[in-house]
Scaffold this motif. Structure first.
Motif, PDB file in Angstrom:
ATOM      1  N   THR A 175       3.381  -1.563  -9.132  1.00 13.31           N
ATOM      2  CA  THR A 175       4.412  -1.298  -8.126  1.00 13.31           C
ATOM      3  C   THR A 175       4.000  -1.865  -6.777  1.00 13.31           C
ATOM      4  OG1 THR A 175       5.044   0.700  -9.324  1.00 13.31           O
ATOM      5  CG2 THR A 175       5.754   0.543  -7.038  1.00 13.31           C
ATOM      6  N   ILE A 218       0.839  -1.205   0.000  1.00 14.93           N
ATOM      7  CA  ILE A 218       0.000   0.000   0.000  1.00 14.93           C
ATOM      8  C   ILE A 218       0.873   1.254   0.000  1.00 14.93           C
ATOM      9  CG2 ILE A 218      -1.653   1.324   1.409  1.00 14.93           C
ATOM     10  CD1 ILE A 218      -2.899  -1.399   2.241  1.00 14.93           C
ATOM     11  N   MET A 219       1.934   1.263   0.820  1.00 11.62           N
ATOM     12  CA  MET A 219       2.819   2.429   0.845  1.00 11.62           C
ATOM     13  C   MET A 219       3.558   2.592  -0.480  1.00 11.62           C
ATOM     14  SD  MET A 219       4.251   2.404   4.771  1.00 11.62           S
ATOM     15  CE  MET A 219       4.636   4.168   4.874  1.00 11.62           C
ATOM     16  N   ALA A 220       3.931   1.490  -1.115  1.00 11.42           N
ATOM     17  CA  ALA A 220       4.667   1.564  -2.385  1.00 11.42           C
ATOM     18  C   ALA A 220       3.811   2.171  -3.484  1.00 11.42           C
ATOM     19  CB  ALA A 220       5.154   0.180  -2.794  1.00 11.42           C
ATOM     20  N   PRO A 256       5.430   7.472  -8.366  1.00 13.89           N
ATOM     21  CA  PRO A 256       6.066   8.522  -9.191  1.00 13.89           C
ATOM     22  C   PRO A 256       7.510   8.836  -8.790  1.00 13.89           C
ATOM     23  CG  PRO A 256       4.301   9.425  -7.808  1.00 13.89           C
ATOM     24  CD  PRO A 256       4.246   7.947  -7.645  1.00 13.89           C
ATOM     25  N   ASN A 257       7.917   8.438  -7.577  1.00 13.04           N
ATOM     26  CA  ASN A 257       9.319   8.624  -7.191  1.00 13.04           C
ATOM     27  C   ASN A 257      10.211   7.509  -7.721  1.00 13.04           C
ATOM     28  OD1 ASN A 257       8.522  10.871  -5.734  1.00 13.04           O
ATOM     29  ND2 ASN A 257       8.106   9.639  -3.913  1.00 13.04           N
ATOM     30  N   LYS A 266       1.925   4.582  -3.235  1.00 14.55           N
ATOM     31  CA  LYS A 266       2.073   6.038  -3.101  1.00 14.55           C
ATOM     32  C   LYS A 266       3.453   6.529  -3.547  1.00 14.55           C
ATOM     33  CE  LYS A 266       0.393   5.784   1.297  1.00 14.55           C
ATOM     34  NZ  LYS A 266      -0.062   6.258   2.625  1.00 14.55           N
ATOM     35  N   SER A 267       4.448   5.645  -3.579  1.00 14.77           N
ATOM     36  CA  SER A 267       5.809   6.040  -3.999  1.00 14.77           C
ATOM     37  C   SER A 267       6.047   5.883  -5.494  1.00 14.77           C
ATOM     38  CB  SER A 267       6.852   5.178  -3.263  1.00 14.77           C
ATOM     39  OG  SER A 267       6.876   5.495  -1.898  1.00 14.77           O
ATOM     40  N   PRO A 320       2.702  12.202 -11.156  1.00 15.17           N
ATOM     41  CA  PRO A 320       2.149  12.133  -9.803  1.00 15.17           C
ATOM     42  C   PRO A 320       0.635  12.026  -9.907  1.00 15.17           C
ATOM     43  CG  PRO A 320       2.942  14.360 -10.285  1.00 15.17           C
ATOM     44  CD  PRO A 320       3.342  13.500 -11.440  1.00 15.17           C
ATOM     45  N   ILE A 321       0.042  11.272  -9.005  1.00 14.91           N
ATOM     46  CA  ILE A 321      -1.402  11.044  -9.097  1.00 14.91           C
ATOM     47  C   ILE A 321      -1.948  10.847  -7.690  1.00 14.91           C
ATOM     48  CG2 ILE A 321      -1.254   8.532  -9.404  1.00 14.91           C
ATOM     49  CD1 ILE A 321      -3.432   8.973 -11.642  1.00 14.91           C
ATOM     50  N   MET A 322      -3.185  11.321  -7.469  1.00 18.45           N
ATOM     51  CA  MET A 322      -3.786  11.237  -6.143  1.00 18.45           C
ATOM     52  C   MET A 322      -4.554   9.933  -6.004  1.00 18.45           C
ATOM     53  SD  MET A 322      -2.766  14.019  -4.954  1.00 18.45           S
ATOM     54  CE  MET A 322      -3.741  14.481  -3.526  1.00 18.45           C
ATOM     55  N   ILE A 323      -3.926   8.924  -5.482  1.00 15.72           N
ATOM     56  CA  ILE A 323      -4.583   7.638  -5.282  1.00 15.72           C
ATOM     57  C   ILE A 323      -5.752   7.809  -4.306  1.00 15.72           C
ATOM     58  CG2 ILE A 323      -4.265   5.412  -4.194  1.00 15.72           C
ATOM     59  CD1 ILE A 323      -1.420   5.444  -5.220  1.00 15.72           C
TER      60      ILE A 323
END
Lengths: 164, 164, 164, 164, 164, 164
Positions: C116, C63-65, C70-71, C67-68, C78-81
């Protein structure tokens, strides 16, 4: 019935689905305290005037931390913060109070962003003073106010307005 | 004379020069608390047994946060953490106690890493329960013990051993 | 004619311009597998019941990945999940299947976020079991379904529904 | 007896304590594959010659991802990588093979860094070609070789040397 | 013969292998300038005295950026920075000079860390003043001095000592 | 009257409140230069043809850095970038010019994203060539054009169009 929404019906952690929620203006105010020895408080106070601005560094750290919230809190949604203020009050003989206000125009609230900002500002004060005072304590980090969103406004009982 | 070492003689913030310090084994233990309504504590407790493991997620968040410390705390040195443990104690009717232990073999201490780990574990508990209890408080984040390094060991007065 | 859109007319890599695209509800489902020895699978299974929750940690990592993304992926926007679910199926004697579902309300799809998330969940399973089984393999990471956006829906041929 | 070392005696996840381990030279080699349509492989191949260097971008992504490993894998120790190579082999009609080699001089191995580097290189290839081929698969990510450290060397059975 | 060491014999980018290099004390000094309108410089100067400390914020940004260098510069090795100083000189009528000094005890130099710190401090000055002056320029970012490591010391010709 | 908007009435730094601003299409173009020895420029030029693509790596670094801007610049708002292009011009005998164009559809401009992208592309060129030329300089990073938003368009005087 009350439920921990960050889990599905089987009890597995998830990032809650907010796809269908509308963007609305939201704000959250959080407060907390760093308690320290009177000598340490005095050093910080003098620094703010002349040299060595502990609170200036802690403010920057808190603002940047608000932006890192979704990288720190596993189930937090990424959110476009639209404003952050961090304020400090020096309360002799032994306390610094911290106020963090975060705003957004989005699908979910910014309580976690404000809580993280105040926590990291408090940690930074600890870091910059730990050479002289390892016994400092971070106390009383709590949500004071929240507005916007479907769940409605929240005002914590018994809080006085922040005066500067 | 006491000094805030994170500032130079002119009062400008700096990352303190530790180039010449030797690598030594170091450890730090930090504790803190999340205070909540008895109903919320009960939900967390039941989840731990059957479904919805709040503390399991908070533990992962705390361990990962320890590694992010130098990105959050401006004057903190990067450091190679060699071990992290996060423990929880459920204290009815309304409290969860958190213990974080961080270790390293390096030039500087890991107090900030342990403080950050416990703070983010506490924030994660808040995040996962905020749908049912917005009034939770993070209390009493403090360094309990530290060993290693030139400045010697620190043991906070009046702390009892952590029993599980 | 087919084109690799991540390059301009001169062949230079770029982040494709999506400024004019509308926000729409989008979702992507990805699956993948970790293949291991039967002994390792048994250890994970027992842990899930009693102590040592490999899959719980892998779920948080996935789940945390998301959010990462675009890095990690150079040309990803970048996108707002707005939601993430990670599910696991234990398939004796030697396989764990992973499903990742990511949602957004945005200008571009979330295939990369779901890919990802599943990849990092698989890597975390490897990490937590590598002391007993270095020969584990990550297999068959693929997009199963995608909806929303101008390019229309995608359903991979020959996939069965995920049953739990 | 086999044990999942990332858990303590009570089954709680932890970052394993490696404080007392010595720094030694270590290396890990990982391989994996991206399987795609022959048309997609052809586009990548032409790009490498003339315009649009998919593999050049994927190589940079893989090298950078090796450095992000401790931020992605919850129980992974931070480690000072001392070298990374990412190589690709185009295998017509439908496959790209990826090799990642990571080195360090440290207290723990770099398997996770090499696995993460190869995974992210594969994900980047997917990202840059997904406009023309959504059915690509990531296959067969596995540790091929590892040297250094107390647990000794590992060589995966049946692997041929990487020839270029 | 001169070579770009960040490429292998085939011309593929790599992170250069430094596994066998010894840890030594190293330092790098970088300088650069932000050129602006006299009115903007005056605003910054007044702020430093009374309210609105642009340079204080830029200093924190520069110190934190030094720690982010390996996440920004693809082939840069991760390195344990042991000290950072950022200094500013206000040069009326229209210039601020920035000095960054970074130290380490490691296998490779800290030029990139000092260059990144000064660049981000300059960018932060731009950010905080862009509402009043969009035409500011960042000029003359260059390595002034470097010591330690096998390649020996470097002193840039024609540089005067930094006086405060 | 001119004001540094990143400070409140008391002079405390803040992230400016943009909650009520509308989303609009915005773009920013930034240029800068890396000055080096003619020998170094020649090495880069040859690499671009045959082996060792310095500018390809710098382009990826610049695009990724645009996405990291809010993590680097303390008071910068997070923003959803919708497109990035990085272009290079080799200007014998001793200069590479860099152009960065960033776009968004959002509440605030992307000047900082474009400035950061060009700065990090320049730093990456330095990094990849520093083994042969430590005296390289980064020069003349400036905003050339900006469009969108309430404050209106900006075109820097005296700039010629970028021709390729």
């Amino acid at each position: 019935m009350s439920q921990l929404t960050h889990f599905d019906a089987k009890g597995n952690a998830r990032m809650v689905d907010i796809t269908q929620k509308a963007d609305t203006s939201r704000a959250a105010e959080v407060r907390g305290e760093v308690v320290m020895s009177p000598q340490t408080l005095e050093l910080i106070e003098k620094g703010g005037m002349a040299k060595g601005d502990v609170l200036g560094v802690a403010r920057v750290a808190g603002i940047m931390a608000a932006k890192s919230t979704p990288n720190l809190i596993p189930m937090a949604h990424p959110i476009m913060i639209t404003g952050v203020n961090i304020n400090f009050k020096i309360l002799p003989p032994d306390k610094i109070e911290i106020q963090g206000i975060v705003k957004t125009d989005g699908k979910t609230g910014v309580e976690m962003e404000a809580l993280t900002a105040v926590s990291v500002a408090a940690l930074t004060i600890y870091d910059m003073c730990k050479a002289v005072d390892k016994a400092m304590e971070i106390q009383n980090i709590r949500l004071v106010k929240k507005s916007g969103g479907k769940s409605g406004d929240f005002v914590r009982e018994g809080e006085k307005p922040w005066e500067e």
